[in-house]
Enzyme design. Structure first.
Site, short mmCIF file in Angstrom:
data_model
loop_
_atom_site.label_atom_id
_atom_site.label_comp_id
_atom_site.label_asym_id
_atom_site.label_seq_id
_atom_site.Cartn_x
_atom_site.Cartn_y
_atom_site.Cartn_z
N GLU A 1 -75.67 9.08 10.34
CA GLU A 1 -75.26 8.18 11.30
C GLU A 1 -76.18 6.75 10.97
O GLU A 1 -77.38 6.76 10.80
CB GLU A 1 -75.65 8.77 12.67
CG GLU A 1 -74.94 7.83 13.83
CD GLU A 1 -76.15 6.70 14.33
OE1 GLU A 1 -76.02 5.56 14.05
OE2 GLU A 1 -77.09 7.20 14.87
N CYS B 1 -78.96 1.42 17.32
CA CYS B 1 -77.90 1.19 16.20
C CYS B 1 -76.59 0.63 17.02
O CYS B 1 -75.66 0.10 16.33
CB CYS B 1 -77.51 2.55 15.43
SG CYS B 1 -77.23 3.94 16.37
#
Length: 518
Positions: free
Chosen positions: A90, A124
């Site tokens: 990720e 993120c």
């Protein structure tokens, strides 16, 4: 914790190597798991002060999977150590919130500021772009409220209870320092960031305006407390700006127009979509988390979602029990399109029936496991273009089985095969096959990286040779498991997972803006 626990749940031993900046967090996690009964010879905690030791660990062939949470550049670095490294990651995000004239501007400002500057923007999923549509771009009300909200954020040390925004995890440097101190052509500060300590870890938030399409502030992830404002004539242009970035982790929309919401949900390219709320803070299972494009490396299965554990193992074919399900459409035509033996036809019939059952009961549906009145949380699948390659070690019936799965998903495919297909098979697959090439393994390998596709379903090919020809490019996901009869497995390469979270009330009063939207 998520990836570590997933690997343990799948039956794997785990080497846990936290980043240097989070070493104590990793140690606390390991200690908690050991105390809960996870054997120490199953879960190992390591700290590596030497870069070469880290490279040796990642490149060691005894490591079957590497799971990474970090920057896309880190994924590229890991693949440079070992091109065929099975990597699940990720990675980065360059996330935007679109605000249309129909939005509740008060709520939009609140959610933009919270999404941009929570955790000092070092998350993120954080918002680093806000795209103002039409009259919102010239709204003094929106601009004044945004300035007030940003400048009134108390910034301080994490142990100060008055702080609403804490320090950076390390002193600002590189592209983040540049973003905090330098403006691009045509840009100016609506709120200028200020360095608040000698170390360079404590900064007040910054907001820049005049950001142009294609500029550094539009496309580059800075990973810090900097928000860029862009403008768009209409929602179509705003979606184009939102989709133009290489990443696709989270995306937001503020609108009280049901037609705008439906259009945006249909066209925006990101793994986690948020309507009339902030774009951070995904809750496990309610909003399974993971991105599209450069925000994900590997199979792209979402953490907290129904397929996450699929990526932590390997699969072998086994005959299915007959499935009582009607096979129709292209898969039904494929059964009669080639000269198949009775055993091959039965294999395809069982496989296509499995596909039809899973499509009807799971993959075609948008599910809301939360069943909340005040918030809709949908998990859905979207078809994606895939390059399908049949190598010299594969069989024609395996190719037909995979193409049947693609057809059931409604995905478009590019096909490359070592052996010619029959004229009838070519006719049947024509509507969803974008290109068809007949070529040797060597010829295919020599061209596949120019440019490399985003997804490859490899049947009977050399995975290591493919990885070397792609130079370990993280942006290409390779599905090389053996072909099975399971629709639950074979359809996954042709689908992208997407989570949609929609606030379904205003100030506690339920609304029906998104009824029927999937």
């Amino acid at each position: 914790a998520g990836s570590t626990l997933a690997a343990l749940a799948a039956g794997s031993a785990v080497v846990l190597k936290p980043a240097a900046l989070t070493a104590r967090c990793g140690a606390v996690l390991a200690e908690a798991m050991w105390a809960a009964g996870v054997p120490r010879d199953v879960l190992h905690l390591v700290r590596l002060a030497d870069h070469d030791l880290g490279r040796q660990l990642i490149a060691d062939p005894r490591v079957d999977r590497v799971v990474l949470t970090g920057a896309y550049e880190t994924a590229e670095l890991f693949r440079s150590f070992r091109p065929d490294l099975p990597l699940l990651a990720e990675t980065s995000g360059k996330n935007a919130i679109v605000v249309t004239p129909s939005a509740d501007l008060d709520l939009a400002v609140r959610d933009v500021v919270q999404s941009a500057f929570g955790h000092a923007g070092q998350k993120c999923s954080a918002a680093s772009l806000v795209i103002l549509v039409g009259s919102v771009a010239s709204s003094r009300r929106f601009r004044n409220q945004l300035v007030d909200a940003v400048t009134s954020l108390p910034v301080g040390r994490a142990d100060d209870p008055r702080s609403r925004m804490g320090p950076l995890v390390e002193p600002a440097r590189g592209k983040l320092l540049d973003a905090l101190t330098t403006l691009g052509p045509g840009e100016s500060w609506l709120v200028a960031p200020q360095r608040l300590d000698e170390s360079g870890q404590l900064w007040s938030p910054g907001v820049r305006i005049g950001v142009r399409p294609g500029s550094r502030a539009h496309l580059v992830e800075f990973f810090g407390p900097v928000l860029s404002i862009m403008t768009a004539r209409d929602l179509d242009e705003a979606i184009a700006l939102q989709n133009r970035v290489d990443f696709g982790l989270t995306a937001g929309l503020h609108s009280l127009d049901s037609e705008e919401i439906a259009l945006w949900l249909d066209r925006v390219e990101a793994g986690n979509l948020y309507v009339n709320r902030g774009i951070t803070g995904a809750i496990v299972r309610r909003q399974p988390f993971g991105g599209w494009k450069r925000s994900s490396v590997g199979a792209g299965f979402k953490a907290g979602g129904p397929n996450y554990l699929v990526g932590f193992g390997s699969w072998e074919p086994a005959p299915h029990s007959p499935v009582d399900e009607t096979v129709d459409g292209v898969p039904a035509l494929l059964l009669d399109a080639a000269g198949l033996s009775e055993a091959e036809r039965e294999f395809l019939r069982r496989s296509f029936a499995s596909d039809a059952r899973v499509w009807r009961t799971e993959f075609s549906l948008a599910r809301d496991v939360s069943a909340l009145t005040a918030e809709r949380n949908l998990f859905r699948y979207r078809p994606v273009r895939v390059h399908v390659r049949l190598g010299a070690r594969g069989t024609a019936v395996e190719l037909l089985r995979v193409l049947g799965a693609a057809a059931r998903c409604g995905a478009s495919v590019d096909v490359s095969t070592t052996a010619p297909l029959s004229r009838e098979t070519t006719r049947v697959i024509g509507p969803f096959v974008t290109s068809l090439a007949i070529e040797s393994d060597a010829a295919w390998l020599s061209r596949i990286g120019r440019p490399a596709p985003d997804r490859i379903r490899l049947i009977g090919g050399d995975t290591r040779a493919l990885a070397e020809n792609l130079y370990g490019r993280p942006g290409t996901a390779v599905y090389d498991n053996r072909v099975t009869e399971s629709g639950r497995l074979e359809m996954l390469p042709f689908l992208r997972e997407q989570s949609v979270s929609i606030t379904a009330h205003r100030f506690g009063t339920p609304n029906h803006l998104t009824d029927g939207i999937v």
